[in-house]
Write an enzyme that holds these catalytic residues in place. Structure first.
Site, PDB file in Angstrom:
ATOM      1  N   ARG A  60       0.812  -1.161  -0.127  1.00  0.00           N
ATOM      2  CA  ARG A  60      -0.015  -0.056   0.063  1.00  0.00           C
ATOM      3  C   ARG A  60       0.966   1.129   0.067  1.00  0.00           C
ATOM      4  NH1 ARG A  60      -2.253  -3.746   2.928  1.00  0.00           N
ATOM      5  NH2 ARG A  60      -1.370  -2.810   4.883  1.00  0.00           N
ATOM      6  N   GLU A  97       5.442  -9.616  15.607  1.00  0.00           N
ATOM      7  CA  GLU A  97       5.014  -9.891  16.655  1.00  0.00           C
ATOM      8  C   GLU A  97       5.068 -11.532  16.999  1.00  0.00           C
ATOM      9  OE1 GLU A  97       0.867  -8.903  17.353  1.00  0.00           O
ATOM     10  OE2 GLU A  97       0.941  -9.602  19.387  1.00  0.00           O
TER      11      GLU A  97
END
Ligand code: AMP
Length: 173
Positions: A60, A97
């Site tokens: 994006r 993460e």
């Protein structure tokens, strides 16, 4: 005052994984006036700063970065996921993460003397942007700033940028 386009940003709960609230900017991109004002306001701090390139982060980030580059009259360089760039690359891996991810840049994309603005749509934890900045700096270029449309400030991504100035149009505190 928040950017006028903020009402067009759409929250998508549990995308792409449970617990994530995804900031969907496609309604902003689809609105001609909103898209134009986003690019105008992302560009404003960087006019006359002696930049040479705008680097966009896949995927994006490419959408905003190419528009920003065109508006500033600069070249665009893509920072991509591994295995996508055809010529010799430099790569950096960074912590997610769960696990790690990799970003790549053509080894000859930028170099000493270049002054680069990095652009992405959203900064969350800052790991992605920090990796892109590291890649560009490893090639000897200067990163003048990071420009994002949306900052998720509660994730403190700005603190991972090693002092690179951050500009954001929409900040969620
Ligand atoms: P981070 O490395 O955590 O800063 O994540 C930044 C990257 O993930 C950016 O390229 C964003 O496009 C994407 N991203 C992370 N969190 C979100 C979110 N809540 N909404 C939309 N995009 C996100």
């Amino acid at each position: 005052m928040p950017h006028s386009s903020i009402d067009l940003i759409r929250d998508i709960p549990d995308f792409p994984t449970p617990g994530i609230v995804f900031k969907d900017i496609t309604p902003v991109l689809a609105d001609a006036a909103a898209f134009q004002s986003v690019i105008t306001d992302m560009v404003a701090p960087y006019v006359g700063q002696g930049l040479t390139h705008v680097a966009g982060i896949e995927a994006r980030g490419f959408i905003l970065a190419t528009a920003v580059a065109d508006r500033l009259g600069l070249g665009f360089v893509p920072v991509r996921k591994p295995g996508k760039l055809p010529a010799a690359t430099r790569s950096v891996s960074y912590e997610l993460e769960y696990g790690t991810d990799v970003l790549e840049l053509h080894a000859d994309a930028v170099g000493p003397g270049d002054r680069v603005l990095v652009v992405d749509d959203v900064i969350a934890t800052g790991g992605t942007a920090a990796a892109a900045i590291q890649l560009i700096e490893e090639l000897g270029a200067t990163v003048v700033g990071l420009s994002v449309y949306v900052e998720l400030a509660f994730l403190a991504g700005a603190s991972r940028l090693n002092g690179t100035p951050l500009s954001a149009l929409v900040v969620y505190a």
